[in-house]
Scaffold this motif. Structure first.
Motif, PDB file in Angstrom:
ATOM      1  N   TYR A 153      52.354  33.331 -34.956  1.00  0.00           N
ATOM      2  CA  TYR A 153      53.455  33.435 -35.797  1.00  0.00           C
ATOM      3  C   TYR A 153      53.935  32.318 -36.465  1.00  0.00           C
ATOM      4  O   TYR A 153      54.884  32.584 -37.276  1.00  0.00           O
ATOM      5  CB  TYR A 153      54.499  34.224 -35.338  1.00  0.00           C
ATOM      6  CG  TYR A 153      53.952  35.655 -34.501  1.00  0.00           C
ATOM      7  CD1 TYR A 153      53.031  36.440 -34.837  1.00  0.00           C
ATOM      8  CD2 TYR A 153      54.995  36.318 -33.383  1.00  0.00           C
ATOM      9  CE1 TYR A 153      52.663  37.348 -34.332  1.00  0.00           C
ATOM     10  CE2 TYR A 153      54.767  37.490 -32.862  1.00  0.00           C
ATOM     11  CZ  TYR A 153      53.592  38.151 -33.245  1.00  0.00           C
ATOM     12  OH  TYR A 153      53.074  39.306 -32.659  1.00  0.00           O
ATOM     13  N   ASP A 157      52.033  40.885 -42.892  1.00  0.00           N
ATOM     14  CA  ASP A 157      52.181  39.897 -41.704  1.00  0.00           C
ATOM     15  C   ASP A 157      51.940  40.670 -40.495  1.00  0.00           C
ATOM     16  O   ASP A 157      52.157  41.658 -40.252  1.00  0.00           O
ATOM     17  CB  ASP A 157      53.612  39.168 -41.779  1.00  0.00           C
ATOM     18  CG  ASP A 157      53.487  37.960 -41.265  1.00  0.00           C
ATOM     19  OD1 ASP A 157      53.563  36.855 -41.818  1.00  0.00           O
ATOM     20  OD2 ASP A 157      53.446  37.896 -40.065  1.00  0.00           O
ATOM     21  N   PHE A 210      49.631  36.482 -45.777  1.00  0.00           N
ATOM     22  CA  PHE A 210      50.453  35.749 -44.442  1.00  0.00           C
ATOM     23  C   PHE A 210      51.847  35.885 -45.231  1.00  0.00           C
ATOM     24  O   PHE A 210      52.530  34.654 -45.429  1.00  0.00           O
ATOM     25  CB  PHE A 210      50.084  34.372 -44.372  1.00  0.00           C
ATOM     26  CG  PHE A 210      48.440  34.583 -44.054  1.00  0.00           C
ATOM     27  CD1 PHE A 210      47.874  35.278 -43.073  1.00  0.00           C
ATOM     28  CD2 PHE A 210      47.577  34.054 -45.188  1.00  0.00           C
ATOM     29  CE1 PHE A 210      46.622  35.121 -43.065  1.00  0.00           C
ATOM     30  CE2 PHE A 210      46.276  33.936 -45.085  1.00  0.00           C
ATOM     31  CZ  PHE A 210      45.753  34.646 -43.961  1.00  0.00           C
ATOM     32  N   CYS A 255      52.645  45.693 -41.591  1.00  0.00           N
ATOM     33  CA  CYS A 255      52.461  44.894 -40.296  1.00  0.00           C
ATOM     34  C   CYS A 255      51.052  44.790 -39.727  1.00  0.00           C
ATOM     35  O   CYS A 255      50.759  46.106 -39.057  1.00  0.00           O
ATOM     36  CB  CYS A 255      53.546  45.329 -39.263  1.00  0.00           C
ATOM     37  SG  CYS A 255      53.548  44.201 -37.913  1.00  0.00           S
ATOM     38  N   GLY A 266      55.144  36.585 -44.002  1.00  0.00           N
ATOM     39  CA  GLY A 266      56.359  36.256 -43.535  1.00  0.00           C
ATOM     40  C   GLY A 266      57.582  36.888 -43.626  1.00  0.00           C
ATOM     41  O   GLY A 266      57.338  38.223 -43.679  1.00  0.00           O
TER      42      GLY A 266
END
Ligand code: SAM
Length: 353
Positions: free
Chosen positions: A148, A229, A207, A255, A209
């Motif tokens: 992460y 993400d 990606f 997700c 975030g």
């Protein structure tokens, strides 16, 4: 006396210009901002590059000048050194941090020398005096790590919290720094990429975030952004951020693992954003799957050693050659990350597959 390198703006656009100068990491905090007649002079630490001048010009009429600014070069009574003198030995004062991030109302110190580390709480208290709007000071105690990309943070001063709302280039982002990655130093880069998007495009942010690229794009364009993400907390914050920003386009938070999803969402995107510098090259085949068969653009971020641009281009070309035709249309050093290490961004156009 030496002249000061500074950016001049008109008073009425001063706030916007200052915001951009701070976002670009240009403001020389060891000097004072000077008002003269209709103008404000912002002392800066280095010459802005062409891209940065472009970004600054969008906030108002600006010129870069070498000018003697009365008052600016005097040690400001509010400088960190002045605030700490008498509390911290001279030898440690030399190594106090010159650069730190400000995320919303939280100051994040990147690293401290071993000498300054002993005085970290005094330094943090002084930073709170220097930045009156800041409420918390945190220190990064480990490298950004794990899937992460979250840093370990130690609370040093002010309110003991990690959550804040950060504003950049007209968007607001809620972020809990202990649960998701966020760097304010990429603000200009996100604005730059958003300015390249056209209405009607479909973008995949692999990606995403807490959503800064996706939200900045959809704020400005009638585009559709799939924002992926793998970190559920980042996606939760992204959903919240979608509610607090007024958008022209649409953002679909997902997700999931971008690699897994690439097989299910083939032939989708006109543009791909790949902001996972440690691994972006291994995800290139997945990016190519997301991309429309008619081709498109990819914004690829990668870590690079010296010379940063050449090394990044070489690494990219080696990984991308098996994927078909492409052209690197621009490259830029985004920020230094360690001694002799940088993040470089490459804008790449892929030919039809
Ligand atoms: C460097 S951060 C970039 C975040 C965002 N683009 C920004 O500018 O703030 C990389 C993000 O990639 C996510 N990530 C890592 N591996 C992933 C994967 N396989 N699929 C999707 N997301 C992933 C991490 O959770 C992290 O939020």
């Amino acid at each position: 006396m030496e002249d000061d390198l500074c950016i001049r703006s008109r008073r009425e656009s001063g706030e916007r210009v200052k915001h951009a100068i701070v976002s670009l990491g240009l403001l020389d905090r060891a000097k004072r901002i000077v008002l003269q007649g209709d103008f404000i002079y912002f002392p800066i630490t280095r010459l802005p590059d062409q891209n940065e001048i472009g970004a600054l010009s969008k906030t108002g009429e600006v010129t870069v000048e070498l000018k003697r600014l009365p008052g600016a070069s005097l040690p400001s009574p509010k400088s960190l050194n002045a605030l700490l003198s008498g509390k911290v030995p001279q030898s440690a004062l030399k190594s106090i941090p010159r650069s730190y991030d400000i995320v919303g109302d939280i100051i994040v110190i990147e690293r401290l020398s071993s000498e300054a580390h002993e005085y970290r709480r005094e330094i943090a208290e002084a930073l709170l005096v220097l930045h009156r709007h800041a409420k918390t000071v945190l220190l990064k105690t480990g490298k950004v790590d794990g899937p992460y990309r979250i840093p370990l943070l130690e609370h040093l001063a002010g309110e003991d919290r990690r959550e804040t709302v950060h504003s950049e280039y007209g968007i607001r982002l809620m972020v809990d720094l202990s649960k998701a990655y966020f760097s304010p130093r990429l603000g200009y880069e996100r604005s730059r990429v958003a300015s390249l998007v056209s209405d009607g495009e479909t973008v995949v942010d692999m990606f995403a975030g807490v959503g800064p690229f996706a939200i900045m794009i959809a704020r400005r364009h009638r585009s559709m952004v799939y924002a992926i993400d793998i970190n559920p907390e980042a996606v939760r914050m992204m959903r919240y951020n979608l509610r607090i920003n007024r958008l022209k386009g649409e953002v679909y938070p997902i997700c999931n693992d971008a690699l897994e999803l690439s097989s299910k969402m083939q032939n989708t995107a006109d543009r791909i954003i790949m902001n996972l510098p440690a691994q972006s090259l291994t995800f290139l085949p997945a990016a190519r799957k997301f991309m429309k068969r008619s081709g498109g653009f990819a914004h690829v971020y990668l870590f690079s050693g010296p010379p940063p641009i050449d090394s990044a281009v070489n690494k990219f070309v080696e990984s991308a050659l098996p994927l078909g035709g492409f052209e690197i249309i621009s490259s830029r050093v985004v920020k230094p990350t360690a001694p002799r290490e940088w993040i470089v961004s490459l804008d790449v156009r892929f030919a039809p597959s």
